[in-house]
Scaffold this active site. Sequence first.
Site, PDB file in Angstrom:
ATOM      1  N   ASN A  83       2.589  -0.575   6.697  1.00 21.82           N
ATOM      2  CA  ASN A  83       2.559   0.326   5.549  1.00 21.82           C
ATOM      3  C   ASN A  83       1.141   0.545   5.042  1.00 21.82           C
ATOM      4  OD1 ASN A  83       5.381   0.457   5.474  1.00 21.82           O
ATOM      5  ND2 ASN A  83       5.513  -1.392   4.209  1.00 21.82           N
ATOM      6  N   HIS A  84       0.938   1.647   4.361  1.00 18.96           N
ATOM      7  CA  HIS A  84      -0.266   1.871   3.558  1.00 18.96           C
ATOM      8  C   HIS A  84       0.211   1.996   2.122  1.00 18.96           C
ATOM      9  CE1 HIS A  84      -3.248   3.250   6.837  1.00 18.96           C
ATOM     10  NE2 HIS A  84      -2.219   2.646   7.416  1.00 18.96           N
ATOM     11  N   THR A  85      -0.448   1.304   1.213  1.00 19.78           N
ATOM     12  CA  THR A  85       0.034   1.267  -0.167  1.00 19.78           C
ATOM     13  C   THR A  85       0.107   2.658  -0.789  1.00 19.78           C
ATOM     14  OG1 THR A  85      -0.294   0.316  -2.363  1.00 19.78           O
ATOM     15  CG2 THR A  85      -2.284   0.833  -1.088  1.00 19.78           C
ATOM     16  N   THR A  91      -4.527   6.409   0.456  1.00 25.17           N
ATOM     17  CA  THR A  91      -3.789   5.586   1.412  1.00 25.17           C
ATOM     18  C   THR A  91      -4.715   4.882   2.387  1.00 25.17           C
ATOM     19  OG1 THR A  91      -3.514   7.466   2.917  1.00 25.17           O
ATOM     20  CG2 THR A  91      -1.747   7.065   1.303  1.00 25.17           C
TER      21      THR A  91
END
Length: 209
Positions: A83-85, A91
Amino acid sequence: MDILEKRIYPRSGDKQTIYLKPVISNPNISIGNYTMYNDFVNDPLLFEKNNVLYHYPINKDKLMIGKFCSIACGAKFIFNSANHTLSSLSTYPFPIFFEEWELDCKDVANAWDNKGNIIVGNDVWIGYEAVIFAGVTIGDGAIIGTRAVVTKDVPPYTIVGGIPAKPIRKRFSENVINTLLEIKWWDWSREKISEKIHAIQTGEIDQLL
């Protein structure tokens, strides 16, 4: 470790199908007895490397799969570090490149959103090239369709499919499902399962009580 936990190949002459439990070395992955994986593209012994992705020790997230599961070729388990926050204005994973930006290396996990473990129940069938995302729990007896992308929990004995995966139907009536969840045949001894295997195969639920 007993004989079952050491045995890798359940069928003579078949090197594409394995019991997963004896080939797992990662302490954050647990597999139940008789759960099997088939791979006709890659070496199934490389399940940890090829099928459990972005599973970095720093995150301490876990993959837990129950007993008697059937996992088809190419099924993937995608963990939190993929994931990317979304809570940042960008991102871009700045914390991963802590040296470049003079950040604290202990904050590297801030680069992604942590949604938790992947938990797969017992007697679950995961179809060809299905993808299971972090934070998902799949109930006992569920079926994940071919190339389904599972982003939400799947109730017990439910068939799901599609992108994202959605319920298609229940496998049995609520009464049968509740009975199966109560008796938990997968926890029986090998001898009792062998005794009742005909009833399991033919759907004679009364014979299991």
